[in-house]
Design a protein around this motif. Structure first.
Motif, PDB file in Angstrom:
ATOM      1  N   ASP A 276     -31.488  31.963  -7.957  1.00  0.00           N
ATOM      2  CA  ASP A 276     -31.827  31.417  -9.300  1.00  0.00           C
ATOM      3  C   ASP A 276     -33.092  31.134 -10.081  1.00  0.00           C
ATOM      4  O   ASP A 276     -34.271  31.476 -10.132  1.00  0.00           O
ATOM      5  CB  ASP A 276     -31.433  30.060  -9.804  1.00  0.00           C
ATOM      6  N   ARG A 277     -34.298  30.557  -8.246  1.00  0.00           N
ATOM      7  CA  ARG A 277     -35.665  30.322  -8.693  1.00  0.00           C
ATOM      8  C   ARG A 277     -35.956  31.025  -8.843  1.00  0.00           C
ATOM      9  O   ARG A 277     -36.994  31.172 -10.094  1.00  0.00           O
ATOM     10  CB  ARG A 277     -36.015  29.509  -7.465  1.00  0.00           C
ATOM     11  N   LYS A 278     -36.016  32.467  -8.248  1.00  0.00           N
ATOM     12  CA  LYS A 278     -36.889  33.519  -8.130  1.00  0.00           C
ATOM     13  C   LYS A 278     -36.715  34.338  -9.061  1.00  0.00           C
ATOM     14  O   LYS A 278     -37.922  34.834 -10.581  1.00  0.00           O
ATOM     15  CB  LYS A 278     -36.499  34.700  -7.040  1.00  0.00           C
ATOM     16  N   LEU A 279     -35.455  34.412  -9.828  1.00  0.00           N
ATOM     17  CA  LEU A 279     -35.137  34.894 -10.886  1.00  0.00           C
ATOM     18  C   LEU A 279     -35.971  33.685 -12.921  1.00  0.00           C
ATOM     19  O   LEU A 279     -36.462  34.769 -13.590  1.00  0.00           O
ATOM     20  CB  LEU A 279     -33.635  35.292 -11.811  1.00  0.00           C
ATOM     21  N   ARG A 280     -35.456  32.879 -12.324  1.00  0.00           N
ATOM     22  CA  ARG A 280     -36.321  31.927 -13.265  1.00  0.00           C
ATOM     23  C   ARG A 280     -38.195  32.005 -13.242  1.00  0.00           C
ATOM     24  O   ARG A 280     -38.591  31.915 -14.240  1.00  0.00           O
ATOM     25  CB  ARG A 280     -36.212  30.407 -12.820  1.00  0.00           C
ATOM     26  N   LEU A 281     -38.357  31.872 -12.042  1.00  0.00           N
ATOM     27  CA  LEU A 281     -39.934  32.372 -11.806  1.00  0.00           C
ATOM     28  C   LEU A 281     -40.551  33.949 -13.066  1.00  0.00           C
ATOM     29  O   LEU A 281     -40.999  33.398 -13.179  1.00  0.00           O
ATOM     30  CB  LEU A 281     -40.317  32.574 -10.587  1.00  0.00           C
TER      31      LEU A 281
ATOM     32  N   THR B 128     -50.406  29.921 -15.851  1.00  0.00           N
ATOM     33  CA  THR B 128     -51.697  29.745 -14.058  1.00  0.00           C
ATOM     34  C   THR B 128     -50.790  30.230 -12.960  1.00  0.00           C
ATOM     35  O   THR B 128     -49.090  29.839 -13.527  1.00  0.00           O
ATOM     36  CB  THR B 128     -52.177  28.999 -14.325  1.00  0.00           C
ATOM     37  N   VAL B 129     -51.400  30.055 -11.717  1.00  0.00           N
ATOM     38  CA  VAL B 129     -49.961  29.905 -10.831  1.00  0.00           C
ATOM     39  C   VAL B 129     -49.879  28.703 -10.437  1.00  0.00           C
ATOM     40  O   VAL B 129     -48.430  28.294 -11.012  1.00  0.00           O
ATOM     41  CB  VAL B 129     -50.826  30.059  -9.375  1.00  0.00           C
ATOM     42  N   ARG B 130     -50.794  27.070 -10.980  1.00  0.00           N
ATOM     43  CA  ARG B 130     -49.865  25.764 -10.642  1.00  0.00           C
ATOM     44  C   ARG B 130     -49.011  26.034 -11.479  1.00  0.00           C
ATOM     45  O   ARG B 130     -48.075  24.615 -11.069  1.00  0.00           O
ATOM     46  CB  ARG B 130     -51.292  24.886 -10.790  1.00  0.00           C
ATOM     47  N   GLN B 131     -49.246  26.552 -12.596  1.00  0.00           N
ATOM     48  CA  GLN B 131     -48.248  26.154 -13.851  1.00  0.00           C
ATOM     49  C   GLN B 131     -46.828  26.854 -13.717  1.00  0.00           C
ATOM     50  O   GLN B 131     -45.609  25.770 -14.612  1.00  0.00           O
ATOM     51  CB  GLN B 131     -48.682  26.939 -15.182  1.00  0.00           C
ATOM     52  N   LEU B 132     -46.528  27.634 -13.008  1.00  0.00           N
ATOM     53  CA  LEU B 132     -45.195  28.603 -12.831  1.00  0.00           C
ATOM     54  C   LEU B 132     -45.020  27.482 -11.303  1.00  0.00           C
ATOM     55  O   LEU B 132     -43.709  27.644 -11.495  1.00  0.00           O
ATOM     56  CB  LEU B 132     -46.347  29.578 -12.383  1.00  0.00           C
ATOM     57  N   SER B 133     -45.683  27.075 -11.255  1.00  0.00           N
ATOM     58  CA  SER B 133     -44.950  26.430  -9.456  1.00  0.00           C
ATOM     59  C   SER B 133     -44.122  25.371 -10.635  1.00  0.00           C
ATOM     60  O   SER B 133     -43.654  25.126  -9.430  1.00  0.00           O
ATOM     61  CB  SER B 133     -46.525  26.726  -8.499  1.00  0.00           C
TER      62      SER B 133
ATOM     63  N   ALA C  21     -43.718  24.976 -12.614  1.00  0.00           N
ATOM     64  CA  ALA C  21     -41.791  24.968 -13.802  1.00  0.00           C
ATOM     65  C   ALA C  21     -40.224  25.383 -12.827  1.00  0.00           C
ATOM     66  O   ALA C  21     -39.237  25.114 -13.392  1.00  0.00           O
ATOM     67  CB  ALA C  21     -42.515  26.162 -14.880  1.00  0.00           C
ATOM     68  N   VAL C  22     -41.191  26.074 -11.503  1.00  0.00           N
ATOM     69  CA  VAL C  22     -39.738  26.311 -11.221  1.00  0.00           C
ATOM     70  C   VAL C  22     -39.886  25.640  -9.652  1.00  0.00           C
ATOM     71  O   VAL C  22     -38.711  25.881  -8.883  1.00  0.00           O
ATOM     72  CB  VAL C  22     -39.891  27.421 -10.299  1.00  0.00           C
ATOM     73  N   PHE C  23     -40.425  24.615  -9.573  1.00  0.00           N
ATOM     74  CA  PHE C  23     -40.595  23.483  -8.016  1.00  0.00           C
ATOM     75  C   PHE C  23     -40.777  23.929  -7.124  1.00  0.00           C
ATOM     76  O   PHE C  23     -39.910  23.813  -6.186  1.00  0.00           O
ATOM     77  CB  PHE C  23     -39.205  22.878  -8.273  1.00  0.00           C
ATOM     78  N   TRP C  24     -41.254  25.560  -6.931  1.00  0.00           N
ATOM     79  CA  TRP C  24     -42.025  26.081  -5.607  1.00  0.00           C
ATOM     80  C   TRP C  24     -43.171  26.141  -5.633  1.00  0.00           C
ATOM     81  O   TRP C  24     -44.157  26.081  -6.753  1.00  0.00           O
ATOM     82  CB  TRP C  24     -41.307  27.642  -6.398  1.00  0.00           C
ATOM     83  N   ASN C  25     -43.946  25.649  -4.192  1.00  0.00           N
ATOM     84  CA  ASN C  25     -45.194  25.207  -3.382  1.00  0.00           C
ATOM     85  C   ASN C  25     -45.927  26.616  -4.218  1.00  0.00           C
ATOM     86  O   ASN C  25     -45.504  27.699  -3.770  1.00  0.00           O
ATOM     87  CB  ASN C  25     -44.760  24.898  -2.583  1.00  0.00           C
TER      88      ASN C  25
ATOM     89  N   TYR D  64     -44.468  34.746  -0.667  1.00  0.00           N
ATOM     90  CA  TYR D  64     -43.594  35.416  -1.293  1.00  0.00           C
ATOM     91  C   TYR D  64     -44.228  36.884  -2.080  1.00  0.00           C
ATOM     92  O   TYR D  64     -43.847  37.818  -1.534  1.00  0.00           O
ATOM     93  CB  TYR D  64     -42.581  34.528  -1.745  1.00  0.00           C
ATOM     94  N   PHE D  65     -45.313  36.394  -3.034  1.00  0.00           N
ATOM     95  CA  PHE D  65     -45.615  37.972  -3.339  1.00  0.00           C
ATOM     96  C   PHE D  65     -46.749  38.244  -2.384  1.00  0.00           C
ATOM     97  O   PHE D  65     -46.792  40.083  -2.765  1.00  0.00           O
ATOM     98  CB  PHE D  65     -46.573  37.398  -4.627  1.00  0.00           C
TER      99      PHE D  65
END
Length: 251
Positions: free
Chosen positions: A142-147, A159-164, A166-170, A177-178
């Protein structure tokens, strides 16, 4: 688009919209080879193809980061599935990071396809959709799908920071991962999506940035990086050679 250079596109059902961007057909029925430039668009494509000189084959084309000059042979016929990134990790066992700016041949019977599938585009779409549905797992991360939902919804503008956040992922873990899975950083991928979205604005004749570019100079630099030309030349699209851009031009 140039006479007898035929393009059709079909969007997937809602159940597949998080994994498939589109199904498409391209047919060069002009009777002559055509020089085109394939622009980066953030998709991974499964392509069934044959030409007047080349037999039927199936390819998996990875992400592109640079404009790719291509000779579209006379009588080329293609049917393809354009995947969003979440699908690639689930449907293809091997990571596509080694397919950055590259494509690989797959078996000619991959997923049960054959050259007859090029003759009926609607049937190809149905067959591909059924196969993808059957292969997708019942549960996903679910975390990946939300990302990815956020990435695609905002067309690469967050931005990467905003996405991080929003999904609570460092953010460092996201980039790891990318890079490992897709061969490029999240920021680089978002830049491609922003470029792609800007094509719609350029197609309407707007040569100034409407998305989250720092300034006009940055916008021009990004357009040149991904298309090889400045915005004004891309808008002209002489000889209809920028293939994705052509599909956005108003009728």
């Amino acid at each position: 688009m140039e006479d007898n250079l035929l393009f059709r596109i079909v969007k997937p059902d809602e159940s597949l919209s998080g994994f498939v961007e589109s199904f498409w057909l391209l047919h060069n029925a002009t009777g002559k080879d055509k020089e085109i430039v394939v622009l980066p668009d953030g998709r991974v494509d499964l392509i069934l193809s044959k030409t007047g000189t080349q037999p039927f084959h199936i390819m998996l084309s990875g992400l592109e980061t640079l404009p790719q000059p291509v000779i579209l042979e006379a009588d080329t016929l293609m049917c393809a599935v354009s995947f969003k990134l979440p699908a690639t990790e689930l449907l293809f066992p091997n990571r596509i990071s080694n397919l950055l700016d590259y494509a690989e041949y797959l078996p000619d019977d991959f997923w049960g396809f054959d050259q007859n599938d090029l003759l009926d585009f609607d049937n190809f779409c149905q067959k591909a959709a059924a196969k993808i549905t059957a292969l997708l797992p019942d549960k996903t991360d679910d975390r990946k799908l939300r990302l990815f939902q956020l990435i695609y919804a905002d067309k690469g503008n967050l931005t990467v920071r905003q996405l991080s956040e929003a999904v609570f992922w460092n953010s460092r873990q996201i980039n790891r991962y990318f890079t490992s899975q897709f061969g490029l950083s999240l920021k680089s991928y978002c830049n491609i999506l922003r470029f792609r979205e800007s094509l719609g604005h350029l197609a309407k004749g707007n040569l100034f940035p409407e998305l989250n570019f720092a300034d006009q100079s940055h916008f021009i630099k990004q357009v040149r990086k991904f298309s090889g030309v400045i915005p004004k030349e891309l808008l002209k699209n002489e000889n209809d050679r920028f293939i994705q851009f052509s599909t956005l031009l108003p009728e």
